[in-house]
Design a protein around this motif. Sequence first.
Motif, mmCIF file in Angstrom:
data_model
loop_
_atom_site.group_PDB
_atom_site.id
_atom_site.type_symbol
_atom_site.label_atom_id
_atom_site.label_comp_id
_atom_site.label_asym_id
_atom_site.label_seq_id
_atom_site.Cartn_x
_atom_site.Cartn_y
_atom_site.Cartn_z
ATOM 1 N N ALA A 34 113.505 54.566 91.225
ATOM 2 C CA ALA A 34 114.569 55.376 90.633
ATOM 3 C C ALA A 34 114.046 56.473 89.711
ATOM 4 O O ALA A 34 114.804 57.367 89.327
ATOM 5 C CB ALA A 34 115.550 54.491 89.871
ATOM 6 N N MET A 35 112.778 56.417 89.380
ATOM 7 C CA MET A 35 112.198 57.463 88.542
ATOM 8 C C MET A 35 111.670 58.595 89.420
ATOM 9 O O MET A 35 112.336 59.042 90.327
ATOM 10 C CB MET A 35 111.110 56.854 87.649
ATOM 11 N N ALA A 36 110.470 59.063 89.192
ATOM 12 C CA ALA A 36 109.937 60.259 89.853
ATOM 13 C C ALA A 36 109.962 60.210 91.381
ATOM 14 O O ALA A 36 110.287 61.228 92.019
ATOM 15 C CB ALA A 36 108.525 60.536 89.349
ATOM 16 N N CYS A 38 112.025 59.154 93.509
ATOM 17 C CA CYS A 38 113.339 59.435 94.077
ATOM 18 C C CYS A 38 113.630 60.934 94.088
ATOM 19 O O CYS A 38 114.199 61.464 95.044
ATOM 20 C CB CYS A 38 114.395 58.692 93.274
ATOM 21 N N SER A 39 113.228 61.645 93.043
ATOM 22 C CA SER A 39 113.508 63.075 92.946
ATOM 23 C C SER A 39 112.411 63.942 93.538
ATOM 24 O O SER A 39 112.666 65.073 93.951
ATOM 25 C CB SER A 39 113.736 63.461 91.481
ATOM 26 N N ASP A 40 111.174 63.430 93.573
ATOM 27 C CA ASP A 40 110.046 64.233 94.058
ATOM 28 C C ASP A 40 109.017 63.330 94.725
ATOM 29 O O ASP A 40 108.000 62.980 94.119
ATOM 30 C CB ASP A 40 109.419 65.002 92.894
#
Length: 236
Positions: A34-36, A38-40
């Motif tokens: 759910a941290m980095a 997931c977004s990148d």
Amino acid sequence: MSITFDDALPVHHELAGPALEARGMRGTFYLHIAMAPCSDPMPWRALAARGHELGNHSLFHPCRRKATHRTWLDKAFDLRRYEPIRFQQEVRVANAFLKLIDGLGERTYAYTCYDTHLGRWPNKTAIAGLIRSDFVAARGGRTDQPVIVSRDLDMMNLGCFQADGLSLAALTDAIDITRDRGGWLILVFHGIGSGTHGLFVEPSTLDGLLDHLAAQNEIWVAPVVEIAKWVRAASH
């Protein structure tokens, strides 16, 4: 021995991965999805393509939360409130996400906060039994001791050694003791340098550690999944 890094911090793919590679080594990076990632996810895909293991460190990093302990943790992710089915499903979704990044089906898990059980007493459930069919092995409780490989070794709860905050001398001593015992040392790192995480090691300490290992031809340094597969094969 295995060198592991927790929580999917930018400094892991920016500094730790290249530092290992410069010395011909590969590590295990336990990703909190759910941290980095997931977004990148792209930096982690590149890291895996260079031979590092992307390990499962859960979707939401749940831990056991108490009134005066780990108050930073949202109550929704208190392992004391988890049912086994919820835990299993979250871990399996994290595995599916990781497979989309690296294309691999075999990997290891790292217990969050070193917690080995979910639920409340007297109905606590051991995590080892919930994940046995999903992973090659799991880095489990903190022991600050090397793993002694034997036929009755529980591959779903491998003891580990927290390296954060230690001096280079303390780390090299642990390595040398493990070498003399013929054990498997699984080091745990979080941040690298002040400001990267509440738990961290100085960059110079990590570099000194890797230089020490590079000079030890008799020490096998590899991702957790690789050594775990060797141990499983040797045990049959």
